[in-house]
Design an enzyme around this catalytic site. Structure first.
Site, PDB file in Angstrom:
ATOM      1  N   LYS A   1      -5.955  17.484   4.167  1.00  0.00           N
ATOM      2  CA  LYS A   1      -5.037  18.302   4.963  1.00  0.00           C
ATOM      3  C   LYS A   1      -5.658  19.591   5.483  1.00  0.00           C
ATOM      4  CE  LYS A   1      -0.894  16.616   2.565  1.00  0.00           C
ATOM      5  NZ  LYS A   1      -1.598  15.589   1.775  1.00  0.00           N
TER       6      LYS A   1
ATOM      7  N   CYS B   1     -27.621  -7.080  -2.017  1.00  0.00           N
ATOM      8  CA  CYS B   1     -27.356  -6.386  -0.759  1.00  0.00           C
ATOM      9  C   CYS B   1     -26.779  -4.996  -1.016  1.00  0.00           C
ATOM     10  CB  CYS B   1     -26.377  -7.197   0.083  1.00  0.00           C
ATOM     11  SG  CYS B   1     -25.920  -6.405   1.647  1.00  0.00           S
TER      12      CYS B   1
ATOM     13  N   CYS C   1     -19.197   1.105   6.487  1.00  0.00           N
ATOM     14  CA  CYS C   1     -19.516   0.259   5.337  1.00  0.00           C
ATOM     15  C   CYS C   1     -18.888  -1.121   5.460  1.00  0.00           C
ATOM     16  CB  CYS C   1     -19.109   0.944   4.037  1.00  0.00           C
ATOM     17  SG  CYS C   1     -17.338   1.295   3.871  1.00  0.00           S
TER      18      CYS C   1
ATOM     19  N   CYS D   1     -23.641   4.545   4.728  1.00  0.00           N
ATOM     20  CA  CYS D   1     -22.623   5.593   4.615  1.00  0.00           C
ATOM     21  C   CYS D   1     -23.179   6.930   5.122  1.00  0.00           C
ATOM     22  CB  CYS D   1     -22.167   5.747   3.167  1.00  0.00           C
ATOM     23  SG  CYS D   1     -20.918   7.046   2.964  1.00  0.00           S
TER      24      CYS D   1
ATOM     25  N   CYS E   1     -15.850  10.843   1.608  1.00  0.00           N
ATOM     26  CA  CYS E   1     -15.625   9.696   2.490  1.00  0.00           C
ATOM     27  C   CYS E   1     -14.926  10.136   3.775  1.00  0.00           C
ATOM     28  CB  CYS E   1     -14.791   8.652   1.757  1.00  0.00           C
ATOM     29  SG  CYS E   1     -14.351   7.220   2.756  1.00  0.00           S
TER      30      CYS E   1
ATOM     31  N   ASP F   1       0.811  -1.211   0.000  1.00  0.00           N
ATOM     32  CA  ASP F   1       0.000   0.000   0.000  1.00  0.00           C
ATOM     33  C   ASP F   1       0.854   1.275   0.000  1.00  0.00           C
ATOM     34  OD1 ASP F   1      -2.440   1.347  -0.018  1.00  0.00           O
ATOM     35  OD2 ASP F   1      -2.515   1.505   2.159  1.00  0.00           O
TER      36      ASP F   1
ATOM     37  N   LEU G   1     -12.163  -4.992  -0.575  1.00  0.00           N
ATOM     38  CA  LEU G   1     -12.157  -6.414  -0.867  1.00  0.00           C
ATOM     39  C   LEU G   1     -13.001  -7.167   0.157  1.00  0.00           C
ATOM     40  CD1 LEU G   1     -10.647  -8.408  -2.912  1.00  0.00           C
ATOM     41  CD2 LEU G   1      -9.388  -9.103  -0.878  1.00  0.00           C
TER      42      LEU G   1
END
EC number: 1.17.99.6
Length: 377
Positions: A228, A196, A249, A203, A219, A139, A163
């Site tokens: 920032k 679903c 979520c 959210c 988000c 990542d 995922l």
């Protein structure tokens, strides 16, 4: 192939065994070119501006779209996952407004540090046994691990874009190894969300333009970690007491019922980060912040952004006992801290904010902070 080298099938079996011994819960392999659709999808998201001020996503788009775009010699990608399923419902604390909610992944040691050493061990084994070149990613480079994990059979990208695994729900840390070796791939996992929409419906900021699409600008995970500047006004009340990340979520995914608590002791949540009091957090100085979050991904955002988040949460707490602690931050050096403190004070004690407004406006040089006092935001 020299006699010293195992067949690709035997090598993969050896790698799977080593992955399990190192504490990985998921293992899969895909061809490096398994997702030719990624550049188009990435460019569409960038064109829509969904990446917000994460400029690095646009700057690295040519490499990010494909593993071979980043490393032309790549032939296979090994994707590994570690389960970090929590011991309790991470959404329960949202109702306790005087406490701060920290995303599950950040309640333990920085996952980059946990996974990277294990990946290097795996990559070293692969290089020794095959003579192939290897590169390790956790990542921190322009590699799209989630769609590659889907291609490698670990799970599928759910409607929340995270995922999802049949075995571990939405709770998997991912790491990847690119290699010049041609390895037999696993079967791609089919999307299994069905009808679903729980992750979309819960959210708090409506950050999903459509299923399988995320506008990071809306988000809370992005706003509290990557953003920032000051939190946009429209998202402050929905933020509640989420001071680092957002698990809503992920936590409502029905597949989580199969996710056990991580067997990896290093991934267990630190007790002091499970139910931290906002009153304690807002008083942290730089040394205290560094000490509390030593080894934690939270330390990377710095004290100022963290205090910004805590003050927004205090503004949502309705806890008037916190007013003196808010006032103590009105003279903070950082503008994002002063601005958040003003907003919190106006929420908790509007009359007190009116009494202080003129005196603080007279010495305020930052226009964005002044706008917090006047309400012109």
């Amino acid at each position: 192939m020299s006699s010293a080298q195992p067949s690709p099938e035997k090598l993969v079996a050896e790698l799977r065994d080593r992955a399990h011994a190192l504490g990985f819960d998921s293992f899969g392999i895909a061809p490096a070119d398994a997702r030719p659709d990624l550049p188009e999808k990435l460019n569409a998201a960038l064109a829509a501006g969904w990446h917000g001020d994460m400029d690095w996503m646009e700057e690295t788009a040519a490499r990010r779209g494909s593993p071979t775009g980043m490393w032309p010699e790549a032939r296979s990608v090994i994707v590994l996952g570690i389960n970090y399923g929590p011991e309790s419902d991470p959404l329960a604390i949202l109702g306790e407004k005087s406490l701060g909610t920290i995303s599950v992944y950040a309640r333990n040691r920085d996952y980059h540090e946990i996974i990277k050493g294990k990946l290097k061990d795996m990559a070293g084994l692969l290089a020794r046994r095959s003579g192939a070149e290897v590169k390790v990613f956790v990542d921190t480079a322009p590699l799209m691990e989630k769609p590659l994990a889907e291609a490698a059979g670990l799970g599928w990208q759910g409607k929340h874009t995270v995922l999802v695994s049949r075995e571990f729900g939405s709770w998997l840390f991912l790491g990847a190894i690119l290699t010049s070796a041609d390895l037999p791939g696993d079967i791609k996992h089919e999307e299994s969300c069905g009808s679903c929409t729980r992750c979309l419906d819960i959210c708090p900021t409506n950050a999903f333009p459509a299923p399988f699409q995320l506008d990071a600008r809306k988000c809370l995970a992005y706003l509290t970690v990557e953003h920032k500047d000051q939190i946009p006004l429209v998202f402050r009340a929905p933020m509640g007491n989420r001071i680092y990340g957002c698990d809503d979520c992920l936590a409502v995914c029905p597949w989580n019922k199969f996710a056990s608590v991580s067997r990896e002791a290093k991934l267990r949540a630190r007790e002091e980060l499970e139910r931290p009091a906002l009153a304690d957090l807002v008083q942290l100085d730089d040394a205290g912040f560094r000490a509390l979050f030593s080894g934690s991904p939270i330390k990377r955002i710095g004290l100022a952004r963290f205090l910004r988040n805590v003050l927004i949460a205090i503004g949502n707490s309705a806890d008037e006992s916190l007013i003196p602690l808010v006032e103590a931050r009105l003279d903070a050096e950082e503008s994002i801290v002063r601005g958040a403190a003003i907003w919190a004070l106006r929420r908790l004690a509007p009359d007190r904010a009116d009494d202080l407004r003129l005196a603080y406006l007279a010495r305020e040089s930052d226009s964005s902070v002044a706008a917090e006092w006047t309400g012109d935001i």
